[in-house]
Structures are given as structure tokens and as C-alpha cells.
Design an enzyme around this catalytic site. Structure first.
Site, mmCIF file in Angstrom:
data_model
loop_
_atom_site.group_PDB
_atom_site.id
_atom_site.type_symbol
_atom_site.label_atom_id
_atom_site.label_comp_id
_atom_site.label_asym_id
_atom_site.label_seq_id
_atom_site.Cartn_x
_atom_site.Cartn_y
_atom_site.Cartn_z
ATOM 1 N N ASP A 1 40.001 41.769 40.685
ATOM 2 C CA ASP A 1 38.920 41.473 41.621
ATOM 3 C C ASP A 1 39.543 41.000 42.934
ATOM 4 O O ASP A 1 40.359 40.064 42.944
ATOM 5 C CB ASP A 1 38.011 40.386 41.046
ATOM 6 C CG ASP A 1 36.708 40.268 41.824
ATOM 7 O OD1 ASP A 1 35.794 41.059 41.553
ATOM 8 O OD2 ASP A 1 36.621 39.375 42.690
ATOM 9 N N LEU A 2 39.185 41.654 44.026
ATOM 10 C CA LEU A 2 39.796 41.324 45.309
ATOM 11 C C LEU A 2 39.342 39.960 45.814
ATOM 12 O O LEU A 2 38.192 39.571 45.645
ATOM 13 C CB LEU A 2 39.460 42.386 46.345
ATOM 14 C CG LEU A 2 39.913 43.818 46.043
ATOM 15 C CD1 LEU A 2 39.568 44.730 47.214
ATOM 16 C CD2 LEU A 2 41.399 43.867 45.719
ATOM 17 N N ASP B 1 34.252 44.987 44.861
ATOM 18 C CA ASP B 1 35.673 44.667 45.023
ATOM 19 C C ASP B 1 36.386 44.550 43.685
ATOM 20 O O ASP B 1 37.417 43.902 43.579
ATOM 21 C CB ASP B 1 35.822 43.360 45.808
ATOM 22 C CG ASP B 1 35.011 42.222 45.196
ATOM 23 O OD1 ASP B 1 34.387 42.425 44.133
ATOM 24 O OD2 ASP B 1 34.996 41.120 45.774
#
Length: 317
Positions: A206-207, A249
Site C-alpha cells: 500500500d503506497l 494505491d
């Protein structure tokens, strides 16, 4: 019960079930099992157990097993009195559970590498004539090896075709597979991983900072940030892995054949690639297990990712 009809057209789990059922009747021991060796553990794929309380999906330490010693040539394939064999008596498993008799026949890949073991255990010492079954057991082990090779070849061909079909479901921004393709892949692979007991892992990424990038520099910059992350991930996954953008994301990787060490190495490569690309992300991973399957591994990897994200936020505070 007559000799089971085993053919190369059977799936490996069907053949394993037939062999275990046959041996339960013809060579009655407290447990018969077909197991998979994954480099660390002995995973039980097919089990008939009336004594030890184990079932399919049970993972036992390979180093502690009698099977490891049998494969290494330290003892016989058929041991009516297992504890009279010094190497078997020294195996830690024999100190944890009562083992009077032991049978073990290697199952091998086509090239000779060990896949696993057809094994039988009983808490009571058996009559010496248990050894008369060894030719039959060797035949059954050889047939399972043959069926394993044929089933695996069919599976590989089907996987290649399905990967091509999955390419129709791609994320337009990154060019990676989308969540629909990811979910479909998990559904297709679940039965195969169950059948062969293949090792594997689910990795979730997950960004971090995407909202900050969007709010500060605009959504075009946010899209570039996501594409940079996708390129970084693509550069470090293997050809056998499946990489997808799960939405927003979040990205997912199915690391085929990856044990704990390979999974850790993949996570380290992702972190290094993100650093080089100027991208930040939180990473979580969980091993595939026969009992819980991919849904459980995905859930655990997601939880590990969120725990890592909370840790990063705490460290930054």
C-alpha cells in the site's frame, strides 16, 4: 480391495487418495499419508489417520522426521520395529509420538528431485513380514511420481493459457492486471495449490504519501507516483509471480513457490526499488497454507501491511 487403477490422466490428489485408501485396507497401519517436502516442513496432503490425530494440511518439521533420515539412506523404507533402527530412534518425532513401525517411499519429480513421501506409521511394532509389502509400496510410489509429473505438466500448460486470458483484464493507468484478474487467478490457482501443496505467499503493498502528492501537486502527479510504484514492482518480481493493482494505491503479488526466505528477499527488493524510485509504501506478506488457502493468506498479508503502515506512522511521529 483390488489394486487401485492409477493412470497418467488422473490428478495427483485423486491418485494419492486412491493409494492411501488402498493401503489402509491392505496394509493397515495407524496412519497413511502422502506428504510434500517444501524445504523446511513435511506437509500432509492426503491422510488416513486413526491414531495420531493429524489431517490434511498439517505441517511437521522435516528435520525432526524419520522420513528425512529414510531419504538420506540412514534407514530402510520398511521398518517393522522402527525404534530398533538407530537413526529412526534418534529422530525427535519418535520422542514426541509413539512410533512402533514405519514405512516411507519417496515420491520424486521427473528429474529426481524429492517431492515428498508416501509414509505409514503405527504405534505398535509390526511383524517382520511387513517387509513383504516393499515391492508393492515401491510400485505405488513410482506410479505416484509418474502421475505427479503428468498432472504438473498439464497444470503448467493450463496456467500459461490462463495467464494470457487474464491479460485482457488490465489496469489502464499502470498496465498491470486489475483486481478482477487477481481474484480470478486466486480462484483458478486455489485447487492446484491444494493438490500439489506448493509453497507460495501473498504480498500486499500500500503506497504511502499518495494523498499528500495529490493534494500538493495535483492528481496528475499522483498518477505518476502510482505508475512509478508499478514500474518499481515490475522490476523486482519474478516471471512466475503475479502482480496486480488491486485498486487505488494498493498492489498485490502472488509469489509462486516462495518460502519464508524467498518472501523476505522479495519484500527487501520491493523496498529497495521503491527507495530508488522515490516511492514510499508499506508491505505485508503471509504464506499460503493448504488449510486457509489464498483468501486467508490475503487477509493476513493485508493485516500485516496495515500493521507495518501503523508502525511507519508511529516512527514518523
Amino acid at each position: 480391495m483390488s489394486m487401485p487403477m492409477l493412470t497418467a490422466s488422473m490428478s495427483f490428489d485423486e491418485a494419492s487418495g486412491a493409494v492411501v485408501a488402498f493401503l489402509r485396507m491392505q496394509v493397515p497401519l495407524g496412519m497413511w499419508a502422502v506428504s510434500r517436502y517444501d524445504g523446511v516442513s513435511q506437509l500432509l496432503l492426503e491422510v488416513d489417520d486413526s491414531t495420531y490425530g493429524v489431517g490434511a494440511g498439517t505441517a511437521l518439521p522435516w528435520e525432526d522426521s524419520i522420513c528425512r533420515r529414510m531419504v538420506a539412506g540412514e534407514g530402510p523404507n520398511v521398518a517393522p520395529d522402527a525404534m530398533s533402527v538407530p537413526a529412526y530412534a534418534a529422530a525427535p518425532v519418535g520422542q514426541a509420538i509413539p512410533i512402533g513401525a514405519y514405512v516411507g517411499i519417496p515420491i520424486r519429480w521427473e528429474g529426481g528431485e524429492l517431492f515428498g513421501v508416501l509414509c505409514g506409521l503405527d504405534p505398535a511394532v509390526q511383524a517382520p513380514d511387513l517387509t513383504r509389502h516393499e515391492p508393492l509400496l515401491n510400485l505405488l510410489g513410482g506410479l505416484l511420481s509418474m502421475i505427479l509429473a503428468a498432472d504438473h505438466a498439464r497444470t503448467q500448460a493450463a496456467r500459461e493459457l490462463e495467464r494470457v486470458e487474464l491479460l485482457a483484464d488490465t489496469d489502464p493507468l499502470t498496465g498491470l492486471l486489475n483486481r478482477r484478474a487477481w481474484t480470478r487467478f486466486l480462484e483458478l490457482e486455489e485447487a492446484r495449490y491444494q493438490r500439489f501443496g506448493d509453497p507460495g505467499a501473498v504480498v500486499v503493498v500500500d503506497l504511502d504519501r499518495l494523498k499528500h502528492v495529490n493534494d500538493t501537486y495535483g492528481h496528475a502527479a499522483g498518477d505518476t507516483y502510482i505508475k512509478d510504484a508499478a514500474k518499481a514492482l515490475t522490476s523486482v518480481v519474478r516471471g512466475s509471480d503475479l502482480l496486480a493493482r488491486l485498486g487505488g494505491d494498493e498492489f498485490g503479488v502472488i509469489a509462486a513457490g516462495a518460502g519464508p526466505a524467498a518472501t523476505e528477499a522479495l519484500m527487501a527488493r520491493i523496498s529497495a526499488a521503491f527507495d530508488a524510485a522515490g516511492v514510499a509504501g508499506s508491505i505485508g506478506a503471509a504464506p499460503y497454507a493448504v488449510v486457509g488457502g489464498f483468501p486467508d493468506a490475503w487477509e493476513k498479508a493485508d493485516a500485516a501491511m496495515y500493521a507495518a503502515k501503523q508502525g511507519r506512522r508511529g516512527a514518523a511521529a
